[in-house]
Design a protein around this motif. Structure first.
Motif, mmCIF file in Angstrom:
data_model
loop_
_atom_site.group_PDB
_atom_site.id
_atom_site.type_symbol
_atom_site.label_atom_id
_atom_site.label_comp_id
_atom_site.label_asym_id
_atom_site.label_seq_id
_atom_site.Cartn_x
_atom_site.Cartn_y
_atom_site.Cartn_z
ATOM 1 N N TYR A 27 -33.783 56.121 182.559
ATOM 2 C CA TYR A 27 -34.714 56.660 181.564
ATOM 3 C C TYR A 27 -34.338 56.195 180.167
ATOM 4 O O TYR A 27 -33.233 55.722 179.917
ATOM 5 C CB TYR A 27 -34.669 58.197 181.577
ATOM 6 C CG TYR A 27 -35.380 58.856 182.743
ATOM 7 C CD1 TYR A 27 -35.921 58.114 183.786
ATOM 8 C CD2 TYR A 27 -35.501 60.239 182.788
ATOM 9 C CE1 TYR A 27 -36.570 58.739 184.846
ATOM 10 C CE2 TYR A 27 -36.152 60.868 183.843
ATOM 11 C CZ TYR A 27 -36.674 60.110 184.875
ATOM 12 O OH TYR A 27 -37.312 60.741 185.900
ATOM 13 N N HIS A 28 -35.272 56.383 179.245
ATOM 14 C CA HIS A 28 -34.990 56.141 177.835
ATOM 15 C C HIS A 28 -34.127 57.289 177.327
ATOM 16 O O HIS A 28 -34.059 58.348 177.940
ATOM 17 C CB HIS A 28 -36.290 56.082 177.027
ATOM 18 C CG HIS A 28 -37.199 54.985 177.462
ATOM 19 N ND1 HIS A 28 -36.990 53.671 177.119
ATOM 20 C CD2 HIS A 28 -38.302 54.998 178.257
ATOM 21 C CE1 HIS A 28 -37.934 52.921 177.664
ATOM 22 N NE2 HIS A 28 -38.749 53.696 178.368
ATOM 23 N N PHE A 29 -33.497 57.048 176.160
ATOM 24 C CA PHE A 29 -32.581 58.022 175.594
ATOM 25 C C PHE A 29 -32.897 58.192 174.113
ATOM 26 O O PHE A 29 -33.072 57.199 173.403
ATOM 27 C CB PHE A 29 -31.143 57.515 175.811
ATOM 28 C CG PHE A 29 -30.090 58.161 174.959
ATOM 29 C CD1 PHE A 29 -29.917 59.541 174.972
ATOM 30 C CD2 PHE A 29 -29.258 57.396 174.155
ATOM 31 C CE1 PHE A 29 -28.942 60.149 174.182
ATOM 32 C CE2 PHE A 29 -28.282 57.990 173.370
ATOM 33 C CZ PHE A 29 -28.127 59.362 173.389
ATOM 34 N N LEU A 30 -33.021 59.429 173.672
ATOM 35 C CA LEU A 30 -33.229 59.693 172.244
ATOM 36 C C LEU A 30 -32.096 60.553 171.706
ATOM 37 O O LEU A 30 -31.889 61.675 172.171
ATOM 38 C CB LEU A 30 -34.572 60.424 172.015
ATOM 39 C CG LEU A 30 -34.756 61.003 170.600
ATOM 40 C CD1 LEU A 30 -34.823 59.892 169.549
ATOM 41 C CD2 LEU A 30 -36.007 61.880 170.531
ATOM 42 N N ASP A 31 -31.392 60.025 170.711
ATOM 43 C CA ASP A 31 -30.363 60.772 169.986
ATOM 44 C C ASP A 31 -31.044 61.316 168.724
ATOM 45 O O ASP A 31 -31.101 60.624 167.714
ATOM 46 C CB ASP A 31 -29.215 59.806 169.649
ATOM 47 C CG ASP A 31 -28.180 60.408 168.712
ATOM 48 O OD1 ASP A 31 -28.290 61.601 168.361
ATOM 49 O OD2 ASP A 31 -27.252 59.665 168.327
ATOM 50 N N SER A 32 -31.576 62.531 168.801
ATOM 51 C CA SER A 32 -32.346 63.030 167.656
ATOM 52 C C SER A 32 -31.455 63.316 166.450
ATOM 53 O O SER A 32 -31.914 63.291 165.308
ATOM 54 C CB SER A 32 -33.166 64.262 168.038
ATOM 55 O OG SER A 32 -32.314 65.334 168.380
ATOM 56 N N GLY A 33 -30.161 63.566 166.687
ATOM 57 C CA GLY A 33 -29.240 63.748 165.563
ATOM 58 C C GLY A 33 -29.192 62.491 164.709
ATOM 59 O O GLY A 33 -29.094 62.559 163.477
ATOM 60 N N ALA A 34 -29.301 61.323 165.367
ATOM 61 C CA ALA A 34 -29.276 60.044 164.633
ATOM 62 C C ALA A 34 -30.499 59.925 163.725
ATOM 63 O O ALA A 34 -30.440 59.288 162.670
ATOM 64 C CB ALA A 34 -29.207 58.868 165.598
ATOM 65 N N VAL A 35 -31.603 60.552 164.136
ATOM 66 C CA VAL A 35 -32.816 60.516 163.318
ATOM 67 C C VAL A 35 -32.566 61.298 162.010
ATOM 68 O O VAL A 35 -32.911 60.838 160.915
ATOM 69 C CB VAL A 35 -34.008 61.108 164.107
ATOM 70 C CG1 VAL A 35 -35.232 61.234 163.223
ATOM 71 C CG2 VAL A 35 -34.299 60.262 165.356
ATOM 72 N N TYR A 36 -31.921 62.474 162.150
ATOM 73 C CA TYR A 36 -31.597 63.261 160.952
ATOM 74 C C TYR A 36 -30.511 62.579 160.120
ATOM 75 O O TYR A 36 -30.543 62.604 158.888
ATOM 76 C CB TYR A 36 -31.186 64.695 161.349
ATOM 77 C CG TYR A 36 -32.397 65.494 161.780
ATOM 78 C CD1 TYR A 36 -33.193 66.128 160.831
ATOM 79 C CD2 TYR A 36 -32.779 65.543 163.117
ATOM 80 C CE1 TYR A 36 -34.333 66.816 161.208
ATOM 81 C CE2 TYR A 36 -33.927 66.229 163.508
ATOM 82 C CZ TYR A 36 -34.697 66.865 162.545
ATOM 83 O OH TYR A 36 -35.830 67.524 162.929
ATOM 84 N N ARG A 37 -29.550 61.982 160.799
ATOM 85 C CA ARG A 37 -28.489 61.263 160.079
ATOM 86 C C ARG A 37 -29.052 60.063 159.315
ATOM 87 O O ARG A 37 -28.632 59.776 158.184
ATOM 88 C CB ARG A 37 -27.408 60.800 161.048
ATOM 89 C CG ARG A 37 -26.513 61.945 161.539
ATOM 90 C CD ARG A 37 -25.601 61.497 162.674
ATOM 91 N NE ARG A 37 -24.786 62.604 163.151
ATOM 92 C CZ ARG A 37 -23.553 62.876 162.688
ATOM 93 N NH1 ARG A 37 -22.999 62.115 161.776
ATOM 94 N NH2 ARG A 37 -22.888 63.913 163.159
ATOM 95 N N ALA A 38 -29.983 59.340 159.934
ATOM 96 C CA ALA A 38 -30.580 58.178 159.259
ATOM 97 C C ALA A 38 -31.379 58.617 158.046
ATOM 98 O O ALA A 38 -31.369 57.946 156.998
ATOM 99 C CB ALA A 38 -31.468 57.406 160.239
ATOM 100 N N THR A 39 -32.040 59.754 158.157
ATOM 101 C CA THR A 39 -32.773 60.298 157.004
ATOM 102 C C THR A 39 -31.781 60.625 155.890
ATOM 103 O O THR A 39 -32.026 60.338 154.714
ATOM 104 C CB THR A 39 -33.549 61.569 157.410
ATOM 105 O OG1 THR A 39 -34.356 61.266 158.545
ATOM 106 C CG2 THR A 39 -34.427 62.053 156.273
ATOM 107 N N ALA A 40 -30.637 61.204 156.275
ATOM 108 C CA ALA A 40 -29.606 61.554 155.293
ATOM 109 C C ALA A 40 -29.038 60.304 154.615
ATOM 110 O O ALA A 40 -28.877 60.262 153.390
ATOM 111 C CB ALA A 40 -28.488 62.347 155.976
ATOM 112 N N LEU A 41 -28.752 59.286 155.417
ATOM 113 C CA LEU A 41 -28.198 58.046 154.846
ATOM 114 C C LEU A 41 -29.192 57.423 153.871
ATOM 115 O O LEU A 41 -28.826 56.985 152.773
ATOM 116 C CB LEU A 41 -27.853 57.059 155.974
ATOM 117 C CG LEU A 41 -27.246 55.731 155.537
ATOM 118 C CD1 LEU A 41 -25.930 55.924 154.792
ATOM 119 C CD2 LEU A 41 -27.043 54.804 156.743
ATOM 120 N N SER A 42 -30.440 57.426 154.266
ATOM 121 C CA SER A 42 -31.496 56.896 153.432
ATOM 122 C C SER A 42 -31.603 57.687 152.116
ATOM 123 O O SER A 42 -31.785 57.107 151.045
ATOM 124 C CB SER A 42 -32.808 57.048 154.210
ATOM 125 O OG SER A 42 -33.590 55.944 154.100
ATOM 126 N N ALA A 43 -31.450 59.001 152.222
ATOM 127 C CA ALA A 43 -31.536 59.868 151.044
ATOM 128 C C ALA A 43 -30.363 59.627 150.097
ATOM 129 O O ALA A 43 -30.521 59.611 148.878
ATOM 130 C CB ALA A 43 -31.579 61.330 151.480
#
Ligand code: C5P
Length: 218
Positions: free
Chosen positions: A29-45
């Motif tokens: 199956y595919h895998f989603l690390d949703s924490g990485a989505v929030y972390r990427a938003t933080a890094l971008s910010a």
């Protein structure tokens, strides 16, 4: 055609990521690390110099987040950022901005888009409660604070970073406290979640327990 989803939620350093990627691998199956989505938003910010409480600006940034997952690589605007996303300052800011409702709403569709054939395993805090409430199997993974701090400590040492186990424990407990007590998508098990405490289990045993639960649901 129904696209199955397995959600794995739980507190910081409970081993969700390791478990979710192993289960995804075992099932193809595919895998989603949703924490990485929030972390990427933080890094971008951080890069954009946004204030951690500027909800409107953070939501606008999240809505247009140029994020792509390519196997183990995570690309932010084409640049590999998977290492930077693990930074403690990035995790801390992620946890702060994750309490903002407009940011969560802005990141919803990006997460939903990961549900593709043949199936998805998603890990995070609200995968089973908010993002994929119709998931086919929901797991809530926990481990004692001491166990979790010990794991985080070992991870940091393995990466050549120094760390103090007591301050790591305080840090993860305060992050969990914030995740549990926030208004939007608080960390809690879905009513129909399977509760799994892996303090005394190996990774293989934990994976086997989830695969067994999955088999018995089908
Ligand atoms: O799991 P990870 O430590 O990478 O997540 C970073 C932060 O993002 C968490 O502390 C949590 O506040 C937030 N998060 C969230 N909802 C998710 C995944 C992560 O609020 N589904």
């Amino acid at each position: 055609r129904h696209v199955p989803v397995i959600t794995i939620d739980g507190p910081t350093a409970s081993g969700k990521g390791t478990l979710a990627s192993a289960v995804a691998e075992a099932l193809g199956y595919h895998f989603l690390d949703s924490g990485a989505v929030y972390r990427a938003t933080a890094l971008s910010a951080l890069r954009a110099g946004l204030a951690p409480d500027d909800e409107a600006a953070l939501a606008a940034l999240a809505r247009a987040l140029p994020l792509a997952f390519r196997g183990r690589r995570i690309l932010l605007d084409g640049e590999e950022v998977q290492e930077q996303l693990r930074r403690e300052d990035v995790g801390l800011l992620a946890s702060r901005i994750a309490s903002l409702g407009a940011v969560r709403q802005a990141l919803r569709q990006l997460q939903l888009d990961h549900r593709r054939v043949p199936g998805l395993v998603a890990d995070g805090r609200d995968m089973g409660t908010v993002v994929f409430p119709q998931a086919d199997l929901k797991v809530f993974l926990t481990a004692s604070a001491a166990t979790r701090a010990g794991r985080r400590h070992a991870q940091l040492l393995a990466r050549g970073e120094s760390a103090n186990i007591d301050s790591l424990r305080l840090d993860l407990e305060s992050r969990d406290e914030r995740d549990r007590n926030r208004t939007h998508a608080p960390l809690r098990p879905a009513e129909d979640a399977v509760l799994l405490d892996n303090s005394a289990l190996s990774v293989d045993e934990t994976v086997a327990a989830v695969l067994k639960a999955w088999e018995s649901r089908r």
